[in-house]
Design a protein around this motif. Sequence first.
Motif, PDB file in Angstrom:
ATOM      1  N   VAL A  34      24.751  21.691   0.220  1.00  0.00           N
ATOM      2  CA  VAL A  34      25.040  21.705  -1.217  1.00  0.00           C
ATOM      3  C   VAL A  34      25.467  23.091  -1.671  1.00  0.00           C
ATOM      4  CG1 VAL A  34      24.018  21.437  -3.501  1.00  0.00           C
ATOM      5  CG2 VAL A  34      23.563  19.744  -1.731  1.00  0.00           C
ATOM      6  N   ARG A  35      24.762  24.127  -1.204  1.00  0.00           N
ATOM      7  CA  ARG A  35      25.121  25.505  -1.564  1.00  0.00           C
ATOM      8  C   ARG A  35      26.531  25.841  -1.075  1.00  0.00           C
ATOM      9  NH1 ARG A  35      21.432  29.252  -3.307  1.00  0.00           N
ATOM     10  NH2 ARG A  35      22.712  30.905  -2.386  1.00  0.00           N
ATOM     11  N   LEU A  36      26.837  25.432   0.155  1.00  0.00           N
ATOM     12  CA  LEU A  36      28.157  25.696   0.713  1.00  0.00           C
ATOM     13  C   LEU A  36      29.238  24.967  -0.067  1.00  0.00           C
ATOM     14  CD1 LEU A  36      29.772  27.044   3.000  1.00  0.00           C
ATOM     15  CD2 LEU A  36      29.416  24.960   4.344  1.00  0.00           C
ATOM     16  N   HIS A  37      28.930  23.753  -0.484  1.00  0.00           N
ATOM     17  CA  HIS A  37      29.902  22.948  -1.233  1.00  0.00           C
ATOM     18  C   HIS A  37      30.254  23.605  -2.551  1.00  0.00           C
ATOM     19  CE1 HIS A  37      31.834  19.547  -3.195  1.00  0.00           C
ATOM     20  NE2 HIS A  37      30.974  19.679  -4.188  1.00  0.00           N
ATOM     21  N   PHE A  38      29.235  24.067  -3.289  1.00  0.00           N
ATOM     22  CA  PHE A  38      29.501  24.646  -4.599  1.00  0.00           C
ATOM     23  C   PHE A  38      30.127  26.021  -4.491  1.00  0.00           C
ATOM     24  CE2 PHE A  38      26.608  21.358  -6.059  1.00  0.00           C
ATOM     25  CZ  PHE A  38      27.233  20.964  -7.228  1.00  0.00           C
ATOM     26  N   GLN A  39      29.776  26.765  -3.452  1.00  0.00           N
ATOM     27  CA  GLN A  39      30.393  28.077  -3.287  1.00  0.00           C
ATOM     28  C   GLN A  39      31.864  27.935  -2.914  1.00  0.00           C
ATOM     29  OE1 GLN A  39      28.045  30.252  -0.470  1.00  0.00           O
ATOM     30  NE2 GLN A  39      26.241  30.214  -1.761  1.00  0.00           N
ATOM     31  N   SER A  40      32.161  26.930  -2.113  1.00  0.00           N
ATOM     32  CA  SER A  40      33.548  26.751  -1.684  1.00  0.00           C
ATOM     33  C   SER A  40      34.405  26.105  -2.759  1.00  0.00           C
ATOM     34  CB  SER A  40      33.600  25.887  -0.420  1.00  0.00           C
ATOM     35  OG  SER A  40      33.067  24.600  -0.674  1.00  0.00           O
ATOM     36  N   VAL A 231      29.404  39.183  -2.458  1.00  0.00           N
ATOM     37  CA  VAL A 231      28.009  39.437  -2.838  1.00  0.00           C
ATOM     38  C   VAL A 231      27.766  38.964  -4.265  1.00  0.00           C
ATOM     39  CG1 VAL A 231      26.247  41.216  -3.155  1.00  0.00           C
ATOM     40  CG2 VAL A 231      27.852  41.381  -1.244  1.00  0.00           C
ATOM     41  N   PHE A 232      28.709  39.247  -5.162  1.00  0.00           N
ATOM     42  CA  PHE A 232      28.582  38.778  -6.546  1.00  0.00           C
ATOM     43  C   PHE A 232      28.576  37.257  -6.603  1.00  0.00           C
ATOM     44  CE2 PHE A 232      29.055  42.977  -8.117  1.00  0.00           C
ATOM     45  CZ  PHE A 232      28.745  42.941  -9.475  1.00  0.00           C
ATOM     46  N   ARG A 233      29.445  36.640  -5.836  1.00  0.00           N
ATOM     47  CA  ARG A 233      29.528  35.175  -5.852  1.00  0.00           C
ATOM     48  C   ARG A 233      28.224  34.543  -5.388  1.00  0.00           C
ATOM     49  NH1 ARG A 233      34.616  32.799  -2.877  1.00  0.00           N
ATOM     50  NH2 ARG A 233      33.520  33.690  -1.087  1.00  0.00           N
ATOM     51  N   GLU A 234      27.516  35.232  -4.503  1.00  0.00           N
ATOM     52  CA  GLU A 234      26.277  34.687  -3.956  1.00  0.00           C
ATOM     53  C   GLU A 234      25.072  34.974  -4.838  1.00  0.00           C
ATOM     54  OE1 GLU A 234      23.540  32.870  -1.424  1.00  0.00           O
ATOM     55  OE2 GLU A 234      25.726  32.742  -1.504  1.00  0.00           O
ATOM     56  N   PHE A 235      24.993  36.184  -5.406  1.00  0.00           N
ATOM     57  CA  PHE A 235      23.740  36.612  -6.026  1.00  0.00           C
ATOM     58  C   PHE A 235      23.828  36.908  -7.521  1.00  0.00           C
ATOM     59  CE2 PHE A 235      23.316  38.089  -1.537  1.00  0.00           C
ATOM     60  CZ  PHE A 235      22.302  37.214  -1.172  1.00  0.00           C
ATOM     61  N   CYS A 236      25.023  36.995  -8.096  1.00  0.00           N
ATOM     62  CA  CYS A 236      25.140  37.272  -9.530  1.00  0.00           C
ATOM     63  C   CYS A 236      25.554  35.988 -10.241  1.00  0.00           C
ATOM     64  CB  CYS A 236      26.164  38.389  -9.776  1.00  0.00           C
ATOM     65  SG  CYS A 236      26.294  38.885 -11.513  1.00  0.00           S
ATOM     66  N   LYS A 237      24.554  35.315 -10.851  1.00  0.00           N
ATOM     67  CA  LYS A 237      24.791  34.016 -11.478  1.00  0.00           C
ATOM     68  C   LYS A 237      24.065  33.939 -12.804  1.00  0.00           C
ATOM     69  CE  LYS A 237      24.896  31.993  -6.855  1.00  0.00           C
ATOM     70  NZ  LYS A 237      24.183  31.145  -5.890  1.00  0.00           N
ATOM     71  N   ARG A 238      24.673  33.209 -13.685  1.00  0.00           N
ATOM     72  CA  ARG A 238      24.078  33.017 -14.999  1.00  0.00           C
ATOM     73  C   ARG A 238      22.858  32.098 -14.905  1.00  0.00           C
ATOM     74  NH1 ARG A 238      26.378  29.100 -19.684  1.00  0.00           N
ATOM     75  NH2 ARG A 238      24.847  29.565 -21.279  1.00  0.00           N
ATOM     76  N   TRP A 239      21.847  32.400 -15.720  1.00  0.00           N
ATOM     77  CA  TRP A 239      20.692  31.516 -15.855  1.00  0.00           C
ATOM     78  C   TRP A 239      20.345  31.386 -17.332  1.00  0.00           C
ATOM     79  CZ3 TRP A 239      18.355  28.470 -12.363  1.00  0.00           C
ATOM     80  CH2 TRP A 239      17.180  27.836 -12.754  1.00  0.00           C
ATOM     81  N   PRO A 240      20.131  30.159 -17.882  1.00  0.00           N
ATOM     82  CA  PRO A 240      20.110  28.872 -17.197  1.00  0.00           C
ATOM     83  C   PRO A 240      21.497  28.452 -16.745  1.00  0.00           C
ATOM     84  CG  PRO A 240      19.928  28.558 -19.549  1.00  0.00           C
ATOM     85  CD  PRO A 240      19.844  30.035 -19.323  1.00  0.00           C
ATOM     86  N   PRO A 241      21.542  27.479 -15.836  1.00  0.00           N
ATOM     87  CA  PRO A 241      22.821  27.116 -15.220  1.00  0.00           C
ATOM     88  C   PRO A 241      23.764  26.429 -16.186  1.00  0.00           C
ATOM     89  CG  PRO A 241      21.119  25.563 -14.583  1.00  0.00           C
ATOM     90  CD  PRO A 241      20.425  26.683 -15.325  1.00  0.00           C
ATOM     91  N   THR A 242      25.068  26.546 -15.915  1.00  0.00           N
ATOM     92  CA  THR A 242      26.073  25.781 -16.631  1.00  0.00           C
ATOM     93  C   THR A 242      26.157  24.399 -16.005  1.00  0.00           C
ATOM     94  OG1 THR A 242      27.754  26.634 -15.149  1.00  0.00           O
ATOM     95  CG2 THR A 242      27.410  27.826 -17.210  1.00  0.00           C
ATOM     96  N   ASP A 243      26.927  23.521 -16.594  1.00  0.00           N
ATOM     97  CA  ASP A 243      27.005  22.129 -16.116  1.00  0.00           C
ATOM     98  C   ASP A 243      27.473  22.049 -14.672  1.00  0.00           C
ATOM     99  OD1 ASP A 243      26.125  21.215 -18.515  1.00  0.00           O
ATOM    100  OD2 ASP A 243      28.114  20.789 -19.319  1.00  0.00           O
ATOM    101  N   LEU A 244      28.422  22.911 -14.278  1.00  0.00           N
ATOM    102  CA  LEU A 244      28.979  22.803 -12.930  1.00  0.00           C
ATOM    103  C   LEU A 244      28.007  23.243 -11.857  1.00  0.00           C
ATOM    104  CD1 LEU A 244      32.650  24.046 -13.422  1.00  0.00           C
ATOM    105  CD2 LEU A 244      31.805  21.722 -13.253  1.00  0.00           C
ATOM    106  N   THR A 245      26.963  24.001 -12.236  1.00  0.00           N
ATOM    107  CA  THR A 245      26.026  24.483 -11.228  1.00  0.00           C
ATOM    108  C   THR A 245      24.636  23.906 -11.427  1.00  0.00           C
ATOM    109  OG1 THR A 245      25.461  26.408 -12.563  1.00  0.00           O
ATOM    110  CG2 THR A 245      27.265  26.651 -11.002  1.00  0.00           C
ATOM    111  N   LYS A 246      24.490  22.976 -12.347  1.00  0.00           N
ATOM    112  CA  LYS A 246      23.164  22.491 -12.690  1.00  0.00           C
ATOM    113  C   LYS A 246      22.482  21.796 -11.516  1.00  0.00           C
ATOM    114  CE  LYS A 246      22.894  21.615 -16.974  1.00  0.00           C
ATOM    115  NZ  LYS A 246      23.065  20.997 -18.304  1.00  0.00           N
ATOM    116  N   ARG A 247      23.214  20.989 -10.770  1.00  0.00           N
ATOM    117  CA  ARG A 247      22.588  20.295  -9.636  1.00  0.00           C
ATOM    118  C   ARG A 247      22.105  21.275  -8.576  1.00  0.00           C
ATOM    119  NH1 ARG A 247      27.086  15.995  -8.138  1.00  0.00           N
ATOM    120  NH2 ARG A 247      28.389  17.637  -9.021  1.00  0.00           N
ATOM    121  N   ARG A 248      22.920  22.309  -8.336  1.00  0.00           N
ATOM    122  CA  ARG A 248      22.521  23.300  -7.346  1.00  0.00           C
ATOM    123  C   ARG A 248      21.262  24.034  -7.791  1.00  0.00           C
ATOM    124  NH1 ARG A 248      26.648  27.791  -7.183  1.00  0.00           N
ATOM    125  NH2 ARG A 248      25.390  28.541  -8.911  1.00  0.00           N
TER     126      ARG A 248
END
Length: 400
Positions: A34-40, A231-248
């Motif tokens: 799942v993590r790989l899917h959303f990152q890609s 590195v930013f793509r992996e570790f710098c993320k908004r919280w709480p999640p947006t709709d596109l990342t909510k499942r992850r």
Amino acid sequence: MSRKRASPPIRHLWRFFSNFIIFLCVFLCLYAFVRLHFQSSISTSPSYSALHDHDDHNFEGPPKIAFLFLVRKDLPLDFLWDAFFKNGDAANLSIYIHSEPRFVFDETTTSSAFFYGRQLTNSIQVVWGESSMIMAERLLLEKALEDPANQRFILLSDSCIPLYDFSYIYNAVMSSPKSFVDSFININEDRYDPKMSPAIPEEKWRKGSQWIALVRRHAEIIVGDDIIFPVFREFCKRWPPTDLTKRRQILEIGFRFMFPWLTSLQNPHNCIPDEHYVPTLLAMSGLEDELERRSLTYTLWNHSAMRNDTKSWHPITFDRDNASPQEIKKIKDINHVYYESENRTAQCTINSKLTPCFLFARKFTYGAAIRVLTMGLVGPYDILALSKATASKRKSKQYT
């Protein structure tokens, strides 16, 4: 002599433990997938190799400013920018737009011919607070770098306005050998994730405005970066999640709840990538001496609301009523910036000469932009063309 069989309790315990290990392995595999899917789902870094096919010093004509518009869909203030560009020299500018995928700027979507066909063909879906925002910035820079005459690169939003005419802004930007990048030390908001180290040490962590103006060399460094951006793509993320990342994110919460002893999933850091990426990358590259550490774009924040109102992430919007000549003059008269986290006040200078801090401002509504245009800030304008643009906007609203 008969072999002793394992006692039923031990056999049941062993079976339970085996099933648990199998379940854990399956869960970890699903989690990794799942993590790989959303990152890609976000495009990979733009290729930098094409940029080296151009000689930055061999171009005909004057050096140009590339105006990079990062917009949601259309350009609601196109009529204002049309007047701005008409009062300039077309040989001194280039225009690039990152809009939503497959949106085309033509006579049906914009009132200004300056924007016809200026959209990127490889745009991506951008989500505020996600790394897709800085990916879109990199795509704009990559496209603009294809023209060796582009020597300055200014990032603008769909609500930005110019505060001066084209000649003033062109001369001000071109006269400085430095990039204008808001950049200050930021250690109090818990946005830095220790897992970024050693790629990004905490002492190099910076924060600043997204709206930058770059010299060509710094633009090339941003486009060519294949170390800091991942590195930013992996570790710098908004919280709480947006709709596109909510499942992850929900999956991560469940994983943390079930296996709290695993340190690989710590409490999330509320990190907004576009506020940190460029200043941090340039600090990591040892280029802070080549920066005017301020933005050229004015933004008014509602500081009184930010303490209690979670919706106050965004700046105050200027409408027709508060876009008065007095308010515009107040913005243009600002000649210093105070950085609370560093307890310092910086005078705004270009080549050691005191100058107004801001050449652009945001967020301005359609009505506010009309008022700014009639003030004559960007130069003469065609009242008939403005009337047609206004009528066109009203007509389009009736069908949306």
